[in-house]
Design a protein around this motif. Structure first.
Motif, PDB file in Angstrom:
ATOM      1  N   GLN A  50      -4.975 -26.709  40.740  1.00  0.00           N
ATOM      2  CA  GLN A  50      -4.368 -25.490  41.279  1.00  0.00           C
ATOM      3  C   GLN A  50      -5.387 -24.681  42.088  1.00  0.00           C
ATOM      4  N   THR A  51      -6.608 -24.619  41.610  1.00  0.00           N
ATOM      5  CA  THR A  51      -7.665 -23.899  42.316  1.00  0.00           C
ATOM      6  C   THR A  51      -7.951 -24.548  43.667  1.00  0.00           C
ATOM      7  N   GLU A  52      -8.007 -25.876  43.655  1.00  0.00           N
ATOM      8  CA  GLU A  52      -8.227 -26.589  44.923  1.00  0.00           C
ATOM      9  C   GLU A  52      -7.092 -26.311  45.897  1.00  0.00           C
ATOM     10  N   ARG A  53      -5.895 -26.277  45.390  1.00  0.00           N
ATOM     11  CA  ARG A  53      -4.756 -26.021  46.261  1.00  0.00           C
ATOM     12  C   ARG A  53      -4.817 -24.601  46.838  1.00  0.00           C
ATOM     13  N   ASP A  54      -5.203 -23.638  45.989  1.00  0.00           N
ATOM     14  CA  ASP A  54      -5.318 -22.249  46.457  1.00  0.00           C
ATOM     15  C   ASP A  54      -6.395 -22.115  47.542  1.00  0.00           C
ATOM     16  N   SER A  55      -7.520 -22.798  47.361  1.00  0.00           N
ATOM     17  CA  SER A  55      -8.593 -22.719  48.363  1.00  0.00           C
ATOM     18  C   SER A  55      -8.200 -23.436  49.659  1.00  0.00           C
ATOM     19  N   MET A 106      -5.358 -23.323  51.013  1.00  0.00           N
ATOM     20  CA  MET A 106      -4.426 -22.497  51.760  1.00  0.00           C
ATOM     21  C   MET A 106      -5.131 -21.701  52.858  1.00  0.00           C
ATOM     22  N   LYS A 107      -6.424 -21.533  52.718  1.00  0.00           N
ATOM     23  CA  LYS A 107      -7.167 -20.780  53.719  1.00  0.00           C
ATOM     24  C   LYS A 107      -7.448 -21.616  54.969  1.00  0.00           C
ATOM     25  N   LYS A 138      -5.596 -26.772  36.070  1.00  0.00           N
ATOM     26  CA  LYS A 138      -6.153 -25.545  36.629  1.00  0.00           C
ATOM     27  C   LYS A 138      -7.063 -25.857  37.826  1.00  0.00           C
ATOM     28  N   THR A 155      -1.417 -29.629  50.801  1.00  0.00           N
ATOM     29  CA  THR A 155      -0.312 -29.321  49.884  1.00  0.00           C
ATOM     30  C   THR A 155       0.406 -30.590  49.455  1.00  0.00           C
ATOM     31  N   TYR A 182      -3.408 -27.390  55.786  1.00  0.00           N
ATOM     32  CA  TYR A 182      -2.747 -26.822  54.602  1.00  0.00           C
ATOM     33  C   TYR A 182      -1.579 -27.700  54.164  1.00  0.00           C
TER      34      TYR A 182
END
Length: 196
Positions: free
Chosen positions: A97-102, A104-105, A94, A115, A111
């Motif tokens: 995944q959170t690091e990856r989502d952040s 993306m900005k 998790k 990724t 990015y």
């Protein structure tokens, strides 16, 4: 555990003196006297054997209950350990995944790099998770085998104990030939008392 011969002879003599005429004429009385003699000879032994069997059964039930409780405790401990490990891996995934989502900005190039980096980490985590799961399965299997071996060993110990107790009880029983000799002596003395 056998009563002294003098005690047997005295009691048997009293039985014969008090009812020698009835013994020859009445088979029911004869059977009653035989029961009394049998109770004098074996009553205490029979009760002692019954007590020993009861104690042995109680010990066996207690040992089996202890093995069952110990197995349940080990399995509960193993289950808690597995839950903690799975929760830990889930939390790590998790977080990744959170690091990856952040990430993306950020800029497109960043990015992509993030990724790629995260995908590598996830792949590593997947491999680690797979390896950890394999190790956990092996640990569970080994612990299960160990528990099974422990249970088999306990059962063998209990069976050996039961066998020893049974053999000891058999050794304590009155020998048939000795009993036959004792009854023969008793009959001879009864005949001698009747003649005199």
């Amino acid at each position: 555990m056998n009563p002294p011969e003098e005690y047997i002879n005295n009691n048997a003599g009293e039985l014969v003196k008090g009812g020698s005429h009835q013994l020859s004429s009445n088979s029911a009385s004869e059977s009653g006297n035989l029961d009394k003699v049998r109770e004098l000879l074996f009553g205490n032994q029979t009760r002692e054997v019954d007590k020993r069997f009861a104690r042995l059964e109680e010990r066996l039930v207690k040992e089996l209950t202890n093995v069952k409780d110990e197995t349940r405790k080990r399995l509960d401990s193993l289950e808690n350990y597995l839950k903690k490990e799975v929760d830990s891996f889930t939390e790590r995934l998790k977080n990744e995944q959170t690091e990856r989502d952040s990430g993306m900005k950020a800029l497109t190039e960043e990015y992509r790099n993030i990724t790629i980096s995260l995908e590598k980490k996830i792949t590593q985590l997947d491999e680690q998770t797979t390896n950890s799961q394999r190790e956990l399965r092996e640990q569970i299997l080994n612990q299960s085998k160990s528990l099974q071996d422990d249970i088999q060993q306990k059962c063998q110990e209990i069976l050996a104990l039961l066998e020893r107790e049974t053999q000891e009880l058999r050794r304590d029983k009155t020998d048939r030939s000795h009993l036959a000799t004792l009854f023969t002596d008793l009959a001879i003395r009864l005949n001698t008392d009747n003649k005199s």
